[in-house]
Write an enzyme that holds these catalytic residues in place. Structure first.
Site, PDB file in Angstrom:
ATOM      1  N   CYS A  32       0.478 -19.173  -1.327  1.00  0.00           N
ATOM      2  CA  CYS A  32       0.090 -20.416  -1.839  1.00  0.00           C
ATOM      3  C   CYS A  32      -0.005 -20.430  -3.341  1.00  0.00           C
ATOM      4  O   CYS A  32       0.500 -21.515  -3.673  1.00  0.00           O
ATOM      5  CB  CYS A  32      -1.342 -20.388  -1.220  1.00  0.00           C
ATOM      6  SG  CYS A  32      -1.459 -20.328   0.723  1.00  0.00           S
TER       7      CYS A  32
ATOM      8  N   ARG B 189       1.320 -24.470  -3.898  1.00  0.00           N
ATOM      9  CA  ARG B 189       1.615 -25.316  -2.953  1.00  0.00           C
ATOM     10  C   ARG B 189       0.675 -25.792  -1.988  1.00  0.00           C
ATOM     11  O   ARG B 189       0.962 -26.935  -1.623  1.00  0.00           O
ATOM     12  CB  ARG B 189       2.754 -24.507  -2.013  1.00  0.00           C
ATOM     13  CG  ARG B 189       2.285 -23.435  -1.360  1.00  0.00           C
ATOM     14  CD  ARG B 189       3.463 -22.985  -0.295  1.00  0.00           C
ATOM     15  NE  ARG B 189       2.691 -21.712   0.352  1.00  0.00           N
ATOM     16  CZ  ARG B 189       2.047 -21.876   1.562  1.00  0.00           C
ATOM     17  NH1 ARG B 189       1.674 -23.136   1.944  1.00  0.00           N
ATOM     18  NH2 ARG B 189       1.548 -20.879   2.190  1.00  0.00           N
TER      19      ARG B 189
ATOM     20  N   ASN C 254      -3.813 -25.835  -0.871  1.00  0.00           N
ATOM     21  CA  ASN C 254      -5.083 -25.208  -1.389  1.00  0.00           C
ATOM     22  C   ASN C 254      -6.126 -25.888  -0.244  1.00  0.00           C
ATOM     23  O   ASN C 254      -6.432 -26.880  -0.236  1.00  0.00           O
ATOM     24  CB  ASN C 254      -5.452 -25.518  -2.861  1.00  0.00           C
ATOM     25  CG  ASN C 254      -6.706 -24.992  -3.239  1.00  0.00           C
ATOM     26  OD1 ASN C 254      -7.578 -25.572  -3.711  1.00  0.00           O
ATOM     27  ND2 ASN C 254      -6.875 -23.688  -3.176  1.00  0.00           N
ATOM     28  N   ASP C 255      -6.924 -24.860   0.457  1.00  0.00           N
ATOM     29  CA  ASP C 255      -8.053 -25.045   1.406  1.00  0.00           C
ATOM     30  C   ASP C 255      -9.230 -25.361   0.375  1.00  0.00           C
ATOM     31  O   ASP C 255      -9.843 -24.394  -0.088  1.00  0.00           O
ATOM     32  CB  ASP C 255      -8.216 -23.888   2.363  1.00  0.00           C
ATOM     33  CG  ASP C 255      -9.231 -23.919   3.117  1.00  0.00           C
ATOM     34  OD1 ASP C 255     -10.151 -24.785   2.925  1.00  0.00           O
ATOM     35  OD2 ASP C 255      -9.308 -23.398   4.321  1.00  0.00           O
TER      36      ASP C 255
END
Length: 282
Positions: free
Chosen positions: A157, A183, A185-186
């Site tokens: 990520c 790329r 992101n929670d």
């Protein structure tokens, strides 16, 4: 109030109010019960933090600085892809029976590449250039290696870090800045975790390179809030921000490979209560 809180609140409000809803679309992640995990998302979120002024830890809830530093060192210092080298269990869902997450994250950091100056892995190349070529525009890492993606249990990520050195007028020391490219992101589960991790990394790299720390820029291609997280986010951003903590990094450590999670502290870190039982989409 904490500047990081204000950035976080504004970002979340923008995503919820102006983002794109993926409900009804074909999505990869699912909840533990098998239900599709839909999101509200924004493309191309860019947040800037001046680390010389403030450490960007949220006060809206506590960010576990030792745990996020532990994961950072697992990747950048130990160059490990095995969860048995971690103190936390955040990677358990993506590990095989031996604890490996495949050719991902720390594995890629440990791969040696040939340069004109010799063989280096990506971390050692950064350290070499900060010492010998500080004004280079090529000081960067990249762990999104397409030829190895099929052997990664999770695609990276946060995949690329670019370092850039500047010099302030009248200053004897150079200033180290950095850009993290992510790329995906929670926002609830991982946003401030990643911000704090790479803020710590910049502080460490600056200290061992005899530089000052400057700006950290966080570039997110897909910043998203999961459908089941929206009520939690709404409650979180309704809280009143508190003063930012002070950051302490053990000044005795001059070798990047000597840092431990105990060499990092947040002083006077007052926060609101933690958000518990956050469901994680996998």
């Amino acid at each position: 109030m904490s500047y990081a809180d204000r950035v976080f609140i504004d970002m979340c409000r923008d995503i919820i109010d102006n983002g794109t809803d993926t409900r009804g679309e074909k999505v990869r992640p699912v909840w533990e019960d098998g239900t599709p995990a839909y999101t509200v998302k924004k493309f191309g979120v860019i947040n800037r933090y001046d680390l010389s002024k403030e450490f960007p830890a949220l006060t809206l809830r506590r960010t576990a600085i030792k745990s996020c530093t532990d994961e950072l060192l697992w990747i950048w210092q130990q160059k490990s892809n095995n969860i048995n080298d971690l103190h936390s269990h955040i990677w358990d869902s993506w590990a095989d029976e031996d604890g490996s997450i495949g050719k991902a994250y720390g594995y890629q950091m440990g791969v040696k590449h040939e340069y004109k100056e010799g063989m280096f892995d990506q971390v050692d190349r950064v350290l070499y250039d900060l010492k010998n070529n500080p004004y280079s525009r090529r000081i960067m890492t990249n762990i999104y290696v397409h030829q190895d993606l099929h052997e990664m249990n999770l695609y990276p990520c946060a995949y690329s870090m670019t370092f850039n050195v500047t010099k302030e007028p009248g200053s004897e020391k150079l200033t180290l800045n950095g850009i993290l490219n992510q790329r995906s992101n929670d926002v609830l589960a991982a946003n401030n975790w990643n911000v704090c991790q790479y803020a710590v990394l910049l502080h460490m790299m600056a200290q061992v390179s005899d530089m000052k720390v400057g700006e950290f820029v966080h570039v997110i291609a897909d910043a998203h809030i999961y459908d089941r997280h929206i009520p939690m986010i709404e409650e979180l951003i309704s809280r009143k921000p508190l003063p930012a903590p002070k950051f302490w990094l053990n000044p005795e450590v001059k070798d990047f490979y000597k840092f431990t999670r105990d060499d990092v502290k947040l002083i006077d870190y007052e926060t609101h209560e933690q958000i518990k039982n956050i469901p994680v989409a996998i």
